[in-house]
Design a protein around this motif. Structure first.
Motif, PDB file in Angstrom:
ATOM      1  N   ASP A   1       0.829  -1.207   0.000  1.00  0.00           N
ATOM      2  CA  ASP A   1       0.000   0.000   0.000  1.00  0.00           C
ATOM      3  C   ASP A   1       0.864   1.258   0.000  1.00  0.00           C
ATOM      4  O   ASP A   1       0.562   2.222  -0.694  1.00  0.00           O
ATOM      5  CB  ASP A   1      -0.944   0.019   1.206  1.00  0.00           C
ATOM      6  CG  ASP A   1      -2.147  -0.901   1.031  1.00  0.00           C
ATOM      7  OD1 ASP A   1      -2.381  -1.396  -0.089  1.00  0.00           O
ATOM      8  OD2 ASP A   1      -2.840  -1.132   2.038  1.00  0.00           O
ATOM      9  N   LEU A   2       1.924   1.269   0.793  1.00  0.00           N
ATOM     10  CA  LEU A   2       2.875   2.378   0.761  1.00  0.00           C
ATOM     11  C   LEU A   2       3.832   2.108  -0.392  1.00  0.00           C
ATOM     12  O   LEU A   2       4.450   1.050  -0.449  1.00  0.00           O
ATOM     13  CB  LEU A   2       3.636   2.481   2.083  1.00  0.00           C
ATOM     14  CG  LEU A   2       2.800   2.746   3.320  1.00  0.00           C
ATOM     15  CD1 LEU A   2       3.677   2.779   4.557  1.00  0.00           C
ATOM     16  CD2 LEU A   2       2.020   4.048   3.175  1.00  0.00           C
ATOM     17  N   ARG A   3       3.954   3.047  -1.315  1.00  0.00           N
ATOM     18  CA  ARG A   3       4.692   2.789  -2.543  1.00  0.00           C
ATOM     19  C   ARG A   3       6.176   3.076  -2.456  1.00  0.00           C
ATOM     20  O   ARG A   3       6.977   2.387  -3.055  1.00  0.00           O
ATOM     21  CB  ARG A   3       4.088   3.610  -3.678  1.00  0.00           C
ATOM     22  CG  ARG A   3       2.621   3.257  -3.913  1.00  0.00           C
ATOM     23  CD  ARG A   3       2.023   4.044  -5.012  1.00  0.00           C
ATOM     24  NE  ARG A   3       2.124   5.490  -4.726  1.00  0.00           N
ATOM     25  CZ  ARG A   3       1.679   6.435  -5.530  1.00  0.00           C
ATOM     26  NH1 ARG A   3       1.138   6.110  -6.668  1.00  0.00           N
ATOM     27  NH2 ARG A   3       1.782   7.696  -5.195  1.00  0.00           N
ATOM     28  N   ARG A   4       6.568   4.160  -1.767  1.00  0.00           N
ATOM     29  CA  ARG A   4       7.976   4.548  -1.693  1.00  0.00           C
ATOM     30  C   ARG A   4       8.110   5.666  -0.669  1.00  0.00           C
ATOM     31  O   ARG A   4       7.113   6.227  -0.234  1.00  0.00           O
ATOM     32  CB  ARG A   4       8.492   5.024  -3.044  1.00  0.00           C
ATOM     33  CG  ARG A   4       7.796   6.281  -3.558  1.00  0.00           C
ATOM     34  CD  ARG A   4       8.276   6.698  -4.940  1.00  0.00           C
ATOM     35  NE  ARG A   4       7.531   7.818  -5.450  1.00  0.00           N
ATOM     36  CZ  ARG A   4       7.884   9.100  -5.290  1.00  0.00           C
ATOM     37  NH1 ARG A   4       8.976   9.405  -4.640  1.00  0.00           N
ATOM     38  NH2 ARG A   4       7.150  10.072  -5.787  1.00  0.00           N
ATOM     39  N   VAL A   5       9.331   5.999  -0.321  1.00  0.00           N
ATOM     40  CA  VAL A   5       9.572   7.179   0.500  1.00  0.00           C
ATOM     41  C   VAL A   5       9.402   8.383  -0.421  1.00  0.00           C
ATOM     42  O   VAL A   5      10.055   8.462  -1.474  1.00  0.00           O
ATOM     43  CB  VAL A   5      10.990   7.157   1.118  1.00  0.00           C
ATOM     44  CG1 VAL A   5      11.288   8.469   1.813  1.00  0.00           C
ATOM     45  CG2 VAL A   5      11.128   5.986   2.085  1.00  0.00           C
ATOM     46  N   HIS A   6       8.535   9.293  -0.075  1.00  0.00           N
ATOM     47  CA  HIS A   6       8.276  10.463  -0.907  1.00  0.00           C
ATOM     48  C   HIS A   6       9.351  11.522  -0.712  1.00  0.00           C
ATOM     49  O   HIS A   6       9.893  12.059  -1.669  1.00  0.00           O
ATOM     50  CB  HIS A   6       6.905  11.053  -0.591  1.00  0.00           C
ATOM     51  CG  HIS A   6       6.549  12.220  -1.440  1.00  0.00           C
ATOM     52  ND1 HIS A   6       6.865  13.516  -1.090  1.00  0.00           N
ATOM     53  CD2 HIS A   6       5.928  12.286  -2.643  1.00  0.00           C
ATOM     54  CE1 HIS A   6       6.440  14.335  -2.030  1.00  0.00           C
ATOM     55  NE2 HIS A   6       5.869  13.622  -2.985  1.00  0.00           N
ATOM     56  N   HIS A   7       9.644  11.851   0.543  1.00  0.00           N
ATOM     57  CA  HIS A   7      10.689  12.830   0.829  1.00  0.00           C
ATOM     58  C   HIS A   7      11.180  12.669   2.256  1.00  0.00           C
ATOM     59  O   HIS A   7      10.540  12.039   3.079  1.00  0.00           O
ATOM     60  CB  HIS A   7      10.205  14.269   0.577  1.00  0.00           C
ATOM     61  CG  HIS A   7       9.230  14.767   1.602  1.00  0.00           C
ATOM     62  ND1 HIS A   7       7.886  14.518   1.518  1.00  0.00           N
ATOM     63  CD2 HIS A   7       9.415  15.480   2.737  1.00  0.00           C
ATOM     64  CE1 HIS A   7       7.272  15.072   2.545  1.00  0.00           C
ATOM     65  NE2 HIS A   7       8.188  15.659   3.319  1.00  0.00           N
ATOM     66  N   ILE A   8      12.337  13.250   2.503  1.00  0.00           N
ATOM     67  CA  ILE A   8      12.919  13.320   3.830  1.00  0.00           C
ATOM     68  C   ILE A   8      13.131  14.807   4.101  1.00  0.00           C
ATOM     69  O   ILE A   8      13.670  15.522   3.249  1.00  0.00           O
ATOM     70  CB  ILE A   8      14.267  12.567   3.895  1.00  0.00           C
ATOM     71  CG1 ILE A   8      14.050  11.082   3.591  1.00  0.00           C
ATOM     72  CG2 ILE A   8      14.940  12.765   5.246  1.00  0.00           C
ATOM     73  CD1 ILE A   8      15.326  10.331   3.277  1.00  0.00           C
ATOM     74  N   ALA A   9      12.694  15.286   5.252  1.00  0.00           N
ATOM     75  CA  ALA A   9      12.827  16.700   5.587  1.00  0.00           C
ATOM     76  C   ALA A   9      13.786  16.849   6.766  1.00  0.00           C
ATOM     77  O   ALA A   9      13.640  16.164   7.773  1.00  0.00           O
ATOM     78  CB  ALA A   9      11.465  17.290   5.935  1.00  0.00           C
ATOM     79  N   LEU A  10      14.760  17.733   6.596  1.00  0.00           N
ATOM     80  CA  LEU A  10      15.721  18.026   7.654  1.00  0.00           C
ATOM     81  C   LEU A  10      15.690  19.516   7.962  1.00  0.00           C
ATOM     82  O   LEU A  10      15.632  20.345   7.056  1.00  0.00           O
ATOM     83  CB  LEU A  10      17.147  17.652   7.225  1.00  0.00           C
ATOM     84  CG  LEU A  10      17.436  16.192   6.897  1.00  0.00           C
ATOM     85  CD1 LEU A  10      18.877  16.050   6.422  1.00  0.00           C
ATOM     86  CD2 LEU A  10      17.185  15.317   8.112  1.00  0.00           C
ATOM     87  N   ASN A  11      15.713  19.861   9.245  1.00  0.00           N
ATOM     88  CA  ASN A  11      15.885  21.254   9.651  1.00  0.00           C
ATOM     89  C   ASN A  11      17.375  21.556   9.653  1.00  0.00           C
ATOM     90  O   ASN A  11      18.173  20.742  10.124  1.00  0.00           O
ATOM     91  CB  ASN A  11      15.310  21.481  11.054  1.00  0.00           C
ATOM     92  CG  ASN A  11      13.806  21.404  11.060  1.00  0.00           C
ATOM     93  OD1 ASN A  11      13.146  21.771  10.100  1.00  0.00           O
ATOM     94  ND2 ASN A  11      13.245  20.921  12.147  1.00  0.00           N
TER      95      ASN A  11
END
Length: 153
Positions: free
Chosen positions: A16-26
């Motif tokens: 159901d989850l297809r892939r990591v869309h993004h990673i966010a870093l401060n």
């Protein structure tokens, strides 16, 4: 492909989850972080029409920078000028995220270690050799640990 998720189920099914869309870093210093991820690590920075519409204004204001990893995952950097370091002792890691790992061809591993050294980046561990391959751990400008690793030759 039809999802196997059902409103009668309380879980997502495998796939159901297809892939990591993004990673966010401060990040505290946007210029240093853009140099680190774009120049030193060689990730492509999204510019112009490549920037997602929802982030164009923040990118134009210098509050966000977007990079794409070789597998297509987006790395978003969010400028937080008051960001505190995770801990004054870099040996004490973040409480929830340990590191971000990039894979490299085994033939290029030693050259990557040399790039880290030439850029005077602090090496946390390694280079190490394990049955799973080789790795070197170092810090980005905000003290977040990055790994470059390769499979055994």
């Amino acid at each position: 492909m039809q999802s196997s998720f059902s409103s009668l189920s309380n879980v997502l099914a495998p796939g159901d989850l297809r892939r990591v869309h993004h990673i966010a870093l401060n990040v505290k210093d946007m210029q240093a972080s853009r140099h680190f991820y774009g120049t030193i690590l060689g990730l492509h920075e999204l510019t112009g029409e490549e920037v997602p519409t929802t982030l164009k204004e923040l990118v134009a204001q210098g509050k966000v920078a977007n990079f794409v990893t070789p597998d297509g995952t987006i790395l978003d950097l969010f400028w937080q000028p008051e960001l505190l370091p995770p801990d004054p002792d870099p040996e004490r890691t973040f409480t929830r995220a340990y590191h971000l790992a990039f894979d490299i061809d085994p033939q290029l591993f030693d050259a990557a270690v040399e790039v880290i050294k030439q850029n005077h980046l602090e090496i946390a561990h390694g280079p190490v050799t394990r049955p799973t391959g080789r790795g070197v751990y170092f810090y980005d400008p905000d003290g977040f640990m990055i790994e470059i690793r390769c499979d055994p030759e």
